[in-house]
Design a protein around this motif. Structure first.
Motif, PDB file in Angstrom:
ATOM      1  N   GLU A  78      10.280   1.683  -4.174  1.00  0.00           N
ATOM      2  CA  GLU A  78      10.087   1.730  -2.732  1.00  0.00           C
ATOM      3  C   GLU A  78      11.408   1.497  -1.998  1.00  0.00           C
ATOM      4  O   GLU A  78      11.743   2.217  -1.062  1.00  0.00           O
ATOM      5  N   TRP A 163       7.317  -2.439   8.477  1.00  0.00           N
ATOM      6  CA  TRP A 163       6.001  -3.014   8.774  1.00  0.00           C
ATOM      7  C   TRP A 163       6.118  -4.111   9.835  1.00  0.00           C
ATOM      8  O   TRP A 163       5.713  -5.243   9.604  1.00  0.00           O
ATOM      9  N   ARG A 193       9.623   1.584   9.632  1.00  0.00           N
ATOM     10  CA  ARG A 193       8.567   2.156   8.786  1.00  0.00           C
ATOM     11  C   ARG A 193       7.265   1.425   9.129  1.00  0.00           C
ATOM     12  O   ARG A 193       7.256   0.204   9.260  1.00  0.00           O
ATOM     13  N   GLU A 194       6.179   2.170   9.280  1.00  0.00           N
ATOM     14  CA  GLU A 194       4.905   1.593   9.701  1.00  0.00           C
ATOM     15  C   GLU A 194       3.733   2.198   8.922  1.00  0.00           C
ATOM     16  O   GLU A 194       3.796   3.339   8.476  1.00  0.00           O
ATOM     17  N   SER A 195       2.667   1.403   8.800  1.00  0.00           N
ATOM     18  CA  SER A 195       1.386   1.922   8.303  1.00  0.00           C
ATOM     19  C   SER A 195       0.671   2.579   9.481  1.00  0.00           C
ATOM     20  O   SER A 195       0.455   1.926  10.501  1.00  0.00           O
ATOM     21  N   ILE A 200      -2.396  -0.203   4.006  1.00  0.00           N
ATOM     22  CA  ILE A 200      -1.537   0.278   2.919  1.00  0.00           C
ATOM     23  C   ILE A 200      -2.316   1.064   1.878  1.00  0.00           C
ATOM     24  O   ILE A 200      -1.932   2.143   1.483  1.00  0.00           O
ATOM     25  N   TYR A 215      -3.099   0.127  13.302  1.00  0.00           N
ATOM     26  CA  TYR A 215      -2.776   1.309  12.499  1.00  0.00           C
ATOM     27  C   TYR A 215      -2.815   2.534  13.405  1.00  0.00           C
ATOM     28  O   TYR A 215      -3.815   3.230  13.495  1.00  0.00           O
ATOM     29  N   ASN A 236       6.935  10.723   5.516  1.00  0.00           N
ATOM     30  CA  ASN A 236       6.111   9.679   4.924  1.00  0.00           C
ATOM     31  C   ASN A 236       6.736   9.183   3.629  1.00  0.00           C
ATOM     32  O   ASN A 236       7.552   9.862   3.003  1.00  0.00           O
ATOM     33  N   TYR A 240       3.821   5.978  -1.853  1.00  0.00           N
ATOM     34  CA  TYR A 240       2.461   5.536  -1.513  1.00  0.00           C
ATOM     35  C   TYR A 240       1.470   6.692  -1.566  1.00  0.00           C
ATOM     36  O   TYR A 240       0.291   6.497  -1.869  1.00  0.00           O
ATOM     37  N   ASN A 246      -2.166   7.617  -0.197  1.00  0.00           N
ATOM     38  CA  ASN A 246      -2.022   7.327   1.238  1.00  0.00           C
ATOM     39  C   ASN A 246      -0.779   8.016   1.786  1.00  0.00           C
ATOM     40  O   ASN A 246       0.346   7.555   1.574  1.00  0.00           O
ATOM     41  N   GLN A 249       2.061   6.313   5.328  1.00  0.00           N
ATOM     42  CA  GLN A 249       3.141   5.332   5.438  1.00  0.00           C
ATOM     43  C   GLN A 249       4.349   6.102   5.987  1.00  0.00           C
ATOM     44  O   GLN A 249       4.988   6.850   5.254  1.00  0.00           O
TER      45      GLN A 249
END
Length: 262
Positions: A78, A163, A193-195, A200, A215, A236, A240, A246, A249
């Protein structure tokens, strides 16, 4: 299968442990009603439940994540992926907002940053970051809510967060956008960087089991920040998508707009 979910991020099986966390701060009068935690309460409880470790930073459940090597490998993958989207750090003044125990603080140091301000609002995380990385004179540590941080205008080359914005209201994000713009020097960058859409693990939470994060639709971030910054890169986090299915992300790399009053 259970095998595939061994080291699933915490949120994806949140329902199992959520009530215990909530009950810890419920008052007697509330009966069965679940009280939403704010971000500080949430992370304080996380710190009590898990030690300040990389797993806690990534919301990986240490009890299910049996293989230390797997966890470290995931962390490394990551970090490497996030780094691939960052501008050069060499000789730059950086602020790491929501730094936790320093997952990215150490990356900036290893990539030759001139100075790093590592900020987190949980004292245990700040202490652990200092314990791990405090010998480096380029790094300073601050226990503060990111919304209360003050930096001189034009003092930074990179504002970095991972996050973080999802814990603030829309209005607060707008104010932070203005602040970041004022802190960053001409030609400097902003990365976050965000969800988006879901937690997650890609599983939506029930109404009674609220997580303090918002979110959002990623369009919100794009529209908010494009007023003051030029978008350099947006996409993205593939890790993830591959590992947890997902695709939400998201990361953004911005460059400060210059030659205009914002």
């Amino acid at each position: 299968s259970m095998e595939e979910t061994e080291d699933l991020p915490f949120d994806s099986f949140f329902d199992e442990e959520r009530k215990d966390l909530e009950m810890a701060i419920e008052s007697d009068q509330t009966g069965s009603k679940i009280i939403p935690l704010d971000a500080h309460q949430y992370w304080t409880l996380k710190t009590q439940q898990y030690q300040p470790t990389i797993e806690a930073m990534m919301l990986l459940d240490a009890k299910r994540s049996k293989k230390e090597k797997q966890k470290n490998k995931f962390h490394e993958q990551e970090t490497r992926e996030i780094e691939s989207h960052l501008p050069s750090i060499k000789d730059k003044d950086v602020i790491d907002l929501g730094a936790g125990i320093g997952r990215y603080t150490q990356l900036f140091a290893s990539r030759g940053a001139k100075s790093i301000i590592a900020v987190d609002f949980i004292q245990d995380f700040v202490d652990k970051n200092r314990e791990l990385h405090g010998a480096d004179p380029r790094i300073s540590f601050q226990c503060s809510d990111a919304f209360k941080v003050e930096c001189p205008d034009l003092s930074l080359d990179l504002v970095f967060s991972n996050w973080l914005l999802m814990y603030f209201t829309d209005d607060q994000v707008d104010i932070l956008c203005q602040r970041f713009w004022s802190w960053i020097r001409p030609g400097g960058h902003l990365f976050f960087r965000e969800s988006c859409f879901t937690p997650i693990g890609g599983v939506s939470l029930s109404k009674t089991q609220e997580h303090p994060a918002k979110y959002r639709d990623p369009q919100f971030y794009t529209q908010t920040f494009q007023k003051r910054f030029d978008l350099i890169e947006h996409g993205n986090v593939i890790l993830y998508e591959k590992k947890y299915g997902n695709p939400h992300q998201y990361y953004w790399l911005w460059k400060k707009k210059v030659g205009e009053e914002s």
